[in-house]
Design a protein around this motif. Sequence first.
Motif, PDB file in Angstrom:
ATOM      1  N   UNK A  20     -11.112   0.103 -13.723  1.00 35.13           N
ATOM      2  CA  UNK A  20     -11.429  -1.266 -14.162  1.00 35.13           C
ATOM      3  C   UNK A  20     -11.165  -2.319 -13.085  1.00 35.13           C
ATOM      4  N   UNK A  21     -11.996  -3.331 -13.068  1.00 37.55           N
ATOM      5  CA  UNK A  21     -11.835  -4.419 -12.105  1.00 37.55           C
ATOM      6  C   UNK A  21     -10.604  -5.270 -12.416  1.00 37.55           C
ATOM      7  N   UNK A  22      -9.949  -5.006 -13.567  1.00 38.89           N
ATOM      8  CA  UNK A  22      -8.678  -5.693 -13.824  1.00 38.89           C
ATOM      9  C   UNK A  22      -7.487  -4.860 -13.371  1.00 38.89           C
ATOM     10  N   UNK A  23      -7.747  -3.674 -12.809  1.00 44.13           N
ATOM     11  CA  UNK A  23      -6.667  -2.865 -12.224  1.00 44.13           C
ATOM     12  C   UNK A  23      -6.656  -3.038 -10.708  1.00 44.13           C
ATOM     13  N   UNK A  24      -5.842  -3.967 -10.238  1.00 46.25           N
ATOM     14  CA  UNK A  24      -5.704  -4.197  -8.789  1.00 46.25           C
ATOM     15  C   UNK A  24      -7.083  -4.235  -8.116  1.00 46.25           C
ATOM     16  N   UNK A  25      -7.947  -5.145  -8.604  1.00 46.65           N
ATOM     17  CA  UNK A  25      -9.266  -5.349  -7.988  1.00 46.65           C
ATOM     18  C   UNK A  25     -10.071  -4.062  -7.872  1.00 46.65           C
ATOM     19  N   UNK A  26      -9.991  -3.204  -8.908  1.00 44.69           N
ATOM     20  CA  UNK A  26     -10.712  -1.914  -8.842  1.00 44.69           C
ATOM     21  C   UNK A  26     -10.401  -1.217  -7.523  1.00 44.69           C
ATOM     22  N   UNK A  27      -9.108  -1.208  -7.210  1.00 43.05           N
ATOM     23  CA  UNK A  27      -8.607  -0.590  -5.973  1.00 43.05           C
ATOM     24  C   UNK A  27      -9.281  -1.160  -4.728  1.00 43.05           C
ATOM     25  N   UNK A  28      -9.711  -2.420  -4.825  1.00 48.71           N
ATOM     26  CA  UNK A  28     -10.278  -3.111  -3.656  1.00 48.71           C
ATOM     27  C   UNK A  28     -11.709  -2.740  -3.343  1.00 48.71           C
ATOM     28  N   UNK A  29     -12.334  -1.872  -4.161  1.00 47.06           N
ATOM     29  CA  UNK A  29     -13.659  -1.363  -3.789  1.00 47.06           C
ATOM     30  C   UNK A  29     -14.762  -2.424  -3.806  1.00 47.06           C
ATOM     31  N   UNK A  30     -14.737  -3.405  -4.702  1.00 46.68           N
ATOM     32  CA  UNK A  30     -15.774  -4.445  -4.596  1.00 46.68           C
ATOM     33  C   UNK A  30     -15.733  -5.145  -3.227  1.00 46.68           C
ATOM     34  N   UNK A  31     -14.544  -5.302  -2.660  1.00 44.17           N
ATOM     35  CA  UNK A  31     -14.435  -5.907  -1.330  1.00 44.17           C
ATOM     36  C   UNK A  31     -14.840  -4.920  -0.228  1.00 44.17           C
TER      37      UNK A  31
END
Lengths: 560, 560
Positions: free
Chosen positions: A228-239
């Motif tokens: 989930x994107x609410x779990x630490x920024x989806x482990x940073x993958x969107x960035x």
Amino acid sequence: MAGTTDQTLRPLLWRASRLFPDREIVSRTHEGVQRYTYAEYERRVGKLADALAAAGVSEGDRVATFSWNHHWHFETYFAVPNMGAQLHTINPLLPAHHIQYIVENASDSVIFVDPSLLEKLEAAVAAEGGEEAFASVDQFVVVGSSVPDTSLSPVTDFESFVDGREADYDWPEVDEEQPAGMCYTSGTTGKPKGVEYTQQMLWAHTMASLPQSGLDIGADDVVMPVVPMFHVNAWGMPFSATAAGAKHVYPGPAPSSEDLAKLIEEEGVTLTAGVPTVWLGLLDYLDEHDADLSSLERIVIGGSAAPQSVIRRFDEEYDVDVLHAWGMSEMSPIGTVSHLKPGMEELSKEEQYEKRAKQGLFVPGLEYKVIGDDGEEVPQNGEDFGELWVRGPWVVTEYFKRPDANEEDFEDAPGGKWLKTGDVVTIDPDGYMELVDRAKDVIKSGGEWISSVELENALMAHDDVAEATVIGVPHERWQERPVACVVPKEGVDDEGLRADLQELVAEKFPKWWTPDEVVFIDEVPKTATGKFDKKVLRDQYDDESLVEGKTPDEAAPGQD
Amino acid sequence: MAGTTDQTLRPLLWRASRLFPDREIVSRTHEGVQRYTYAEYERRVGKLADALAAAGVSEGDRVATFSWNHHWHFETYFAVPNMGAQLHTINPLLPAHHIQYIVENASDSVIFVDPSLLEKLEAAVAAEGGEEAFASVDQFVVVGSSVPDTSLSPVTDFESFVDGREADYDWPEVDEEQPAGMCYTSGTTGKPKGVEYTQQMLWAHTMASLPQSGLDIGADDVVMPVVPMFHVNAWGMPFSATAAGAKHVYPGPAPSSEDLAKLIEEEGVTLTAGVPTVWLGLLDYLDEHDADLSSLERIVIGGSAAPQSVIRRFDEEYDVDVLHAWGMSEMSPIGTVSHLKPGMEELSKEEQYEKRAKQGLFVPGLEYKVIGDDGEEVPQNGEDFGELWVRGPWVVTEYFKRPDANEEDFEDAPGGKWLKTGDVVTIDPDGYMELVDRAKDVIKSGGEWISSVELENALMAHDDVAEATVIGVPHERWQERPVACVVPKEGVDDEGLRADLQELVAEKFPKWWTPDEVVFIDEVPKTATGKFDKKVLRDQYDDESLVEGKTPDEAAPGQD
């Protein structure tokens, strides 16, 4: 004197939209699958920033999301930090009083919410204390193009919110020290603790995620974060996927195994990521259904330990590499990734799976040490264990407004503060880190440590056990003794199972590891992130009488 | 609030020696091929720092090298920065008065020198002005285990210098803003300009080099930098290979094509890097000799433009990918790398080579723009050209003690200063940057630009031409007009060649690009880095009479 520019997120998107304008972002939503390009994404990010500014958001303000993985959520990922504001991703699985606590603690000014999570948020607002907690919120925005009936106010839908806004937003100069992200750790004890990610931390974490030692993301990749994107920024993958110019695929609200298989097949997903449960579910689905997974190269598994069987099955049956990874909210989150080292291709498949089932190798840029019960560093021998301490450019230096926790969880040192992770680990001579237990769950018996996790794994391997957890209960002589809390499968005979389990443990572990008592329960209590909530059980069994008279005389090491 | 630690080099080596203690560093030296492991390397780095400290080097001091690519040089790469001092790599190909100038300018306190370069350094010390220039130098260290006869003093050999020193050096806490590296650009005009690399810049550059968008370095790689370690830290590869945990191979003093082929074969080199000349030489050697290049996967070519034929031959004949790259001393140095983008595998081989022969795509973290003659940004259409401006976290913000050059080459702006690169480029719609010329070499005729590089490439493609360069000479009406300076091959008829060349240019380019004059010379003057030194020719032909009466009436655009 650093370089000519600060380390911020804006140039990463700027590059992607100039060099990969036609690469796609695909989003499964409650309004169907939507897709557009980086060029269009950049325009929408500009419009969203303009809309937020018009709604009164300015530099340093916090904007919250209460949302699943889709393009609307992804748009907040760059719009909010690039305008100098801070993105606070709320975990919607938290109980209402925790949601109240963190919204108030963070002073969020706008909240983006999924239609499917509206009721949950309404309940938090309506509950006692809700009015004060949400006093800072000036605007609710429901993602999508319409607003269902709701008690939230003032409220609008995302598409109306950005409609007519300026795509060519005049981005301010944002300092690398400016907080850009925020999330709360859903602790099993006490109130959630907030952590803030500066622009620079997110930049450094992105750069550390990209190489082979990290997640090895390139422009050819099609990246689907299931985490989930609410779990630490989806482990940073969107960035990191943006920095690489990769194609993004967002699986939307509550994706089923069928949804995931379909997205992999239809969008050509090469890299995906999530907790073990997701992949166990997908394997089960694939047993019964046909799906073409040939595009898929790697699955990053983290959040909790991936069973070796999952790693093996994906390799043998689908030619997919599982990258076991470990991190923490306090680490943005990536710490280790389990890649095989040069020469290990010579090992047998069994030996390779064993290595890959460990949490893996620290990525470049981090430092670590393992501190034993005596406060001394423990050798890297794969046997001795202790608490893991880490530090690095993407490790937070403090909790938000929590001097108490800062005192407890950090240790000042020359060269940079250490974060005491609370994870008990071993590191083998090859450098592979393996989680043994959470420090607060490890059972201290006669001055030595018993791993509750190892006992649990052994118990859960029994066919008649649905779930099991092991906790330490106080003991006058030995300090603590292990007690197993077991959920038997339906129709199982308790007494027979109890004897079985104690025998099973006695065979695999030192005698003094054998639980003094096996209690049968209906369900293991869980936290908001689905982890075993041992605190509830510990509170319930905080009583010496439970183990009184049951402890063997040899309940200490060196006696087995 | 950044992370818990600064961005410095020390943790990168710390990780490599803990996770890859047995991975090798191989070094071809004047004392034979030497090899040891990261574990031993880390010990020797500690001893070297201890020796330097004992010799009086402290934080902020500059330590210089005058040396080829070998393990001794590599040891200075981490020992000097990790102790908080600054590594100044001197280009030994500079003329004596430039060497004097930069040693004095940098106030170097220790100089490490190769035995093969001893005479060159002695000459610089002995020349007029040498005594003052070298006044700051307290110690010369000759790499290896003995000192030849030398006039340098005080002098010792490297192995005696570190003998008996403490491997377990107590590294200080070094700030990320601390200058860690330094080199001087060998400008074709004026005095060399110093640039300083902070710890943070080298860290950021290292992280940017590792991913697929950069050089794609992993622990499995065997990395051989042929590019000299005095050229912008061998393009950062000693740092990036260490961060990755890769095996290092250093080819030592004056490696022949045979030496390179042997090292690739014997050490299993997967990734190497250098200027085009090196690889042209290797291809020639391979035409005549057998060598097993099967381990080699990629060659990074930079420094000057790689002919498309080199890219094609390595691909077709050796299955080796050439990564064309571009950078500058001011950029630590990497700016672009020419990778194919997703979907380009569908292009014909010819089209792929054309893309790969361009300088490539900017790596994540950088920003760029192209400024035309009118000061406006030029569109990304692959045709319009202008001067390239760049900025990013590993771009220097100033020249060392050179306010004059800082004024000229940098432009303040919100979001960070721009470096005016002095390179004239086009960027195509796919985002591939291509060098057109150096800004100072571009010929300005009738308000439009003529690319001297494109004319030179055309001239040099003629079979009877050994070398050719094109310069602008002053012209009253047209401001400048092109003159070709050609070195014919032996026995060639000048007049016939002159007519041929003018015809050849007229066929390929607008009429007003045709050189007004073709002059025959014995040799094109070269700079210390082997580039054409057009300034010498421009000074020689700075005379309108050369082109008087020879300029066509249509010597302006829009008239051909």
